[in-house]
Write a protein that holds these residues in place. Sequence first.
Motif, PDB file in Angstrom:
ATOM      1  N   UNK A   1       0.834  -1.207   0.000  1.00 44.79           N
ATOM      2  CA  UNK A   1       0.000   0.000   0.000  1.00 44.79           C
ATOM      3  C   UNK A   1       0.865   1.253   0.000  1.00 44.79           C
ATOM      4  N   UNK A   2       0.329   2.320  -0.574  1.00 45.06           N
ATOM      5  CA  UNK A   2       0.975   3.622  -0.490  1.00 45.06           C
ATOM      6  C   UNK A   2       0.708   4.206   0.890  1.00 45.06           C
ATOM      7  N   UNK A   3       1.423   5.273   1.237  1.00 46.20           N
ATOM      8  CA  UNK A   3       1.260   5.891   2.552  1.00 46.20           C
ATOM      9  C   UNK A   3      -0.163   6.357   2.816  1.00 46.20           C
ATOM     10  N   UNK A   4      -0.894   6.733   1.769  1.00 50.87           N
ATOM     11  CA  UNK A   4      -2.275   7.189   1.962  1.00 50.87           C
ATOM     12  C   UNK A   4      -3.276   6.045   2.044  1.00 50.87           C
ATOM     13  N   UNK A   5      -2.794   4.798   1.988  1.00 51.12           N
ATOM     14  CA  UNK A   5      -3.660   3.631   2.092  1.00 51.12           C
ATOM     15  C   UNK A   5      -4.150   3.091   0.768  1.00 51.12           C
ATOM     16  N   UNK A   6      -3.890   3.814  -0.299  1.00 50.48           N
ATOM     17  CA  UNK A   6      -4.290   3.326  -1.621  1.00 50.48           C
ATOM     18  C   UNK A   6      -3.335   2.211  -2.060  1.00 50.48           C
ATOM     19  N   UNK A   7      -3.801   1.325  -2.930  1.00 44.08           N
ATOM     20  CA  UNK A   7      -2.934   0.221  -3.350  1.00 44.08           C
ATOM     21  C   UNK A   7      -1.734   0.723  -4.142  1.00 44.08           C
TER      22      UNK A   7
END
Length: 168
Positions: free
Chosen positions: A144-150
């Motif tokens: 996941x990216x830091x913002x929670x997106x895949x």
Amino acid sequence: MAGPAPRRLAALALVLALAPGLPTARAGQTPRPAERGPPVRLFTEEELARYGGEEEDQPIYLAVKGVVFDVTSGKEFYGRGAPYNALTGKDSTRGVAKMSLDPADLTHDTTGLTAKELEALDEVFTKVYKAKYPIVGYTARRILNEDGSPNLDFKPEDQPHFDIKDEF
């Protein structure tokens, strides 16, 4: 146009691809039934930090190469005050590769590791952690990216010395 729905589908597909226990078959083989085990989950850094061996009634977890292992059975090595307690509650990939307990090395970052250190990492990952301790999850940072997106650029085969066939 990539909106939230395609991202969620991509994340679900990625999680399903990484989920242990799903039956897989190679050419000419029949699928084996899925083995039941504890549920596998994604751990944020904050969640993983809760399992650092400080609480007597909590399991002890550590991550190597983004894979979270339950090392509670090795409490004499990883529990509070034990020699390798510094590795627990975080992804300590760099420390394992360098055989270091220096706080600066207790990170997931493998940037700048030598070929010899990467080889040592693979050996310890396979012969110690995978051989002795159950996998209970993965670090969220891994997929996941830091913002929670895949992380749509995540490909297990592109990770340093990561072979998905060996992990499950």
